[in-house]
Motif scaffolding. Structure first.
Motif, short mmCIF file in Angstrom:
data_model
loop_
_atom_site.label_atom_id
_atom_site.label_comp_id
_atom_site.label_asym_id
_atom_site.label_seq_id
_atom_site.Cartn_x
_atom_site.Cartn_y
_atom_site.Cartn_z
N GLN A 137 0.31 2.86 1.62
CA GLN A 137 -0.80 1.92 1.38
C GLN A 137 -2.02 2.32 2.21
O GLN A 137 -1.95 2.40 3.44
N MET A 138 -3.13 2.55 1.54
CA MET A 138 -4.36 2.89 2.25
C MET A 138 -4.86 1.66 3.02
O MET A 138 -4.84 0.55 2.49
N PRO A 139 -5.34 1.85 4.25
CA PRO A 139 -5.99 0.73 4.95
C PRO A 139 -7.19 0.27 4.10
O PRO A 139 -7.84 1.08 3.47
N ALA A 140 -7.44 -1.04 4.15
CA ALA A 140 -8.44 -1.57 3.21
C ALA A 140 -9.75 -2.02 3.86
O ALA A 140 -10.64 -2.52 3.18
N THR A 141 -9.87 -1.86 5.17
CA THR A 141 -11.15 -2.22 5.80
C THR A 141 -11.70 -1.00 6.55
O THR A 141 -10.93 -0.10 6.93
N ALA A 142 -13.00 -1.02 6.78
CA ALA A 142 -13.63 0.12 7.45
C ALA A 142 -13.04 0.30 8.85
O ALA A 142 -12.76 1.42 9.28
N GLU A 143 -12.81 -0.80 9.52
CA GLU A 143 -12.29 -0.72 10.89
C GLU A 143 -10.90 -0.06 10.91
O GLU A 143 -10.62 0.83 11.71
N GLU A 144 -10.04 -0.47 10.00
CA GLU A 144 -8.68 0.09 9.95
C GLU A 144 -8.67 1.53 9.47
O GLU A 144 -7.92 2.36 9.97
N LEU A 145 -9.51 1.83 8.50
CA LEU A 145 -9.58 3.20 8.00
C LEU A 145 -9.95 4.15 9.14
O LEU A 145 -9.37 5.21 9.32
N GLN A 146 -10.95 3.73 9.92
CA GLN A 146 -11.41 4.59 11.01
C GLN A 146 -10.35 4.70 12.11
O GLN A 146 -10.14 5.75 12.69
N ARG A 147 -9.68 3.59 12.35
CA ARG A 147 -8.71 3.56 13.45
C ARG A 147 -7.42 4.31 13.10
O ARG A 147 -6.84 4.99 13.93
#
Ligand code: SF4
Length: 504
Positions: free
Chosen positions: A165-175
């Motif tokens: 599952q791809m992270p769905a928020t900018a913060e999580e994607l970056q982290r």
């Protein structure tokens, strides 16, 4: 007056704007990092000039930009996928691949790579199963090879650690994802998941700096943070993905670095740089027409930052507004460090294959550092001040183990030189060729020496072209090919790199 009109059309001043052609659209993305440390304070007075302070103006900006985007946007494969894919993971993956490929690379170059990539690995799961060798082969020629590697590593992480599952928020994607910075995270989150978050890349920097007359060094952390603030304030909450793509599209096709098309710009009425140019042109026009009454003989009344002279976002006092540049006064960047010069000797080693066909030796580079894991002709970094004779001797010693026979220095043929600029290195390859007289694998003693050598293989011309080799090595190949064609008929000994029809 024709000069004045041309300048007005392009948004430039009187000298440089006229006669400049439109450059091919680029979408080179350079991420701008945000530094969350202490920022120099910016007073309300300073901010008011460089920010969008009226909600109505923000609304109008969004509306005009999106209307233009809906009408003029380029038809690009990743946009089609993002619009048509209903599965959120697949959609995010499709956007992610495009964003990584588009960093530092032109749209026109990326399209073919993108289509081949998505055909080969349509899902995260498919990419996670690929080998690094396959990734490098497909990426070959796209540059900045670590991007492909990190993309694959991140896909493996999503599959193995995040249950696919791809992270769905900018913060999580970056982290959570290696190789995903603030820009890429914002682009994926806004385009794929509709998160109302702005993005700042090279194109957006140019647009923002011009519309708000931000002339301080745009690569400085303090200015980068202000630009992110602006992008986040402007992004349309109803259509964040389209808005971000529209900003980048505007920078790539209209608000271009050297020849901006201000007359065609959908946000020209919001652009302070454009406003300043128009006022200057109007003033100059009135003077040319002889209407210069005493009131007109002075500089025009141009809106400026109330804190000019001390504002951290204005043009620096040491490099003030230059009328000849027009809107291209913005953005400004600190001078780039010049790439360091290096020289490398490289040898195209040829033998006859089992069926008598020519084969060429390629060796694998180390798994870290520049061009990690890619294949190249045997190469040797040259120290400064080496004479030609010393270069030959050093290269000969380097390739001796593969040659499998004692090779006289004179058999090493100098072919030419190839220049290639990496991000921080200006590399010159001094190219030699060597045609072996017998099958090197039959020669005695070569195996012991080979044990200390990197991975290598002998490839045909077709295999070389499909291998994970860098653009620089393809240039080396071309020089040999050209030299071979020119050498034929002149009695020169030459390697038999095939002579292909020109323009292929
Ligand atoms: Fe010209 Fe300003 Fe539009 Fe850029 S944003 S094209 S400088 S009017």
């Amino acid at each position: 007056m024709s000069k004045l009109r041309a300048a007005a059309r392009s948004g430039r001043g009187l000298q440089q704007g006229a006669g400049e052609g439109r450059k091919s659209p680029r979408r080179c993305r350079k991420n701008v990092s945000s530094h969350k440390g202490m920022l120099p304070p910016v007073s309300a007075q300073q901010s008011a000039y460089h920010l969008f302070s009226h909600p109505a103006e923000i609304e109008a900006f969004r509306k005009n930009l999106l209307a233009w985007y809906d009408k003029c946007k380029r038809d690009l494969p990743w946009r089609k996928l993002a619009a048509s894919e209903s599965d959120a993971n697949r959609r995010a993956y499709a956007v992610w691949v495009s964003e990584i490929m588009l960093q530092q690379t032109q749209v026109a170059t990326v399209i073919d790579y993108y289509n081949r990539w998505m055909q080969k690995w349509p899902t995260l799961q498919a990419l996670a199963k690929a080998s690094l060798e396959e990734v490098n082969e497909l990426w070959a020629g796209l540059g900045y090879y670590s991007r492909g590697k990190r993309l694959q590593e991140a896909a493996q992480k999503v599959v193995s650690e995040l249950a696919g599952q791809m992270p769905a928020t900018a913060e999580e994607l970056q982290r959570l994802l290696p190789g995903v910075g603030r820009y890429t995270a914002g682009a994926i989150a806004s385009i794929s998941y509709g998160q109302a978050t702005g993005v700042v890349d090279g194109n957006v920097i140019r647009v923002l700096c011009r519309v708000r007359c931000i002339g301080a060094d745009s690569s400085s952390p303090a200015v980068a943070d202000r630009l992110w603030d602006l992008a986040n304030a402007l992004v349309d909450p109803a259509r964040p993905g389209d808005f971000n793509q529209a900003m980048m599209e505007l920078g790539a096709t209209v608000c271009t670095p050297r020849a901006p098309l201000c007359m065609e710009c959908p946000v020209k009425q919001h652009c302070k740089a454009r406003c300043r140019v128009e006022k200057e042109l109007e003033f100059a026009s009135r003077r040319l027409l002889g209407k210069a009454a005493s009131s007109c003989s002075q500089a025009p009344d141009i809106e400026e930052c109330a804190a000019t002279g001390s504002c951290s976002l204005c043009l620096p006092a040491s490099e003030p507004w230059d009328s000849s540049l027009g809107v291209a006064n913005f953005p400004r960047r600190a001078a780039k460090k010049q790439p360091r010069a290096e020289r490398t000797a490289t040898c195209v080693l040829e033998r006859r294959g089992p069926r008598g066909q020519p084969e060429y030796l390629i060796v694998q580079r180390p798994s870290s550092g520049l061009l990690a894991g890619l294949w190249e002709f045997p190469s040797l970094a040259l120290g400064p001040g080496l004479k030609e004779k010393q270069q030959r001797e050093a290269l000969l010693a380097h390739v001796q183990a593969w040659a499998g026979e004692a090779v006289a220095r004179g058999r090493l043929r100098h072919v030419g030189e190839v220049s290639h600029v990496f991000s921080h290195i200006h590399q010159t390859y001094v190219v030699y060729s060597l045609l072996l007289g017998r099958d090197p694998e039959m020669a005695s003693g070569w195996r012991d020496e080979m044990l200390e050598r990197p991975a290598f293989r002998w490839v045909t011309q077709a295999e070389f072209q499909k291998s994970a080799v860098s653009t620089a090595m393809k240039k080396v190949w071309k020089v040999c090919e050209r030299q071979n064609c020119e050498g034929r008929g002149s009695g020169q000994v030459s390697v038999s790199v095939p002579c292909l029809p020109r323009g292929r």
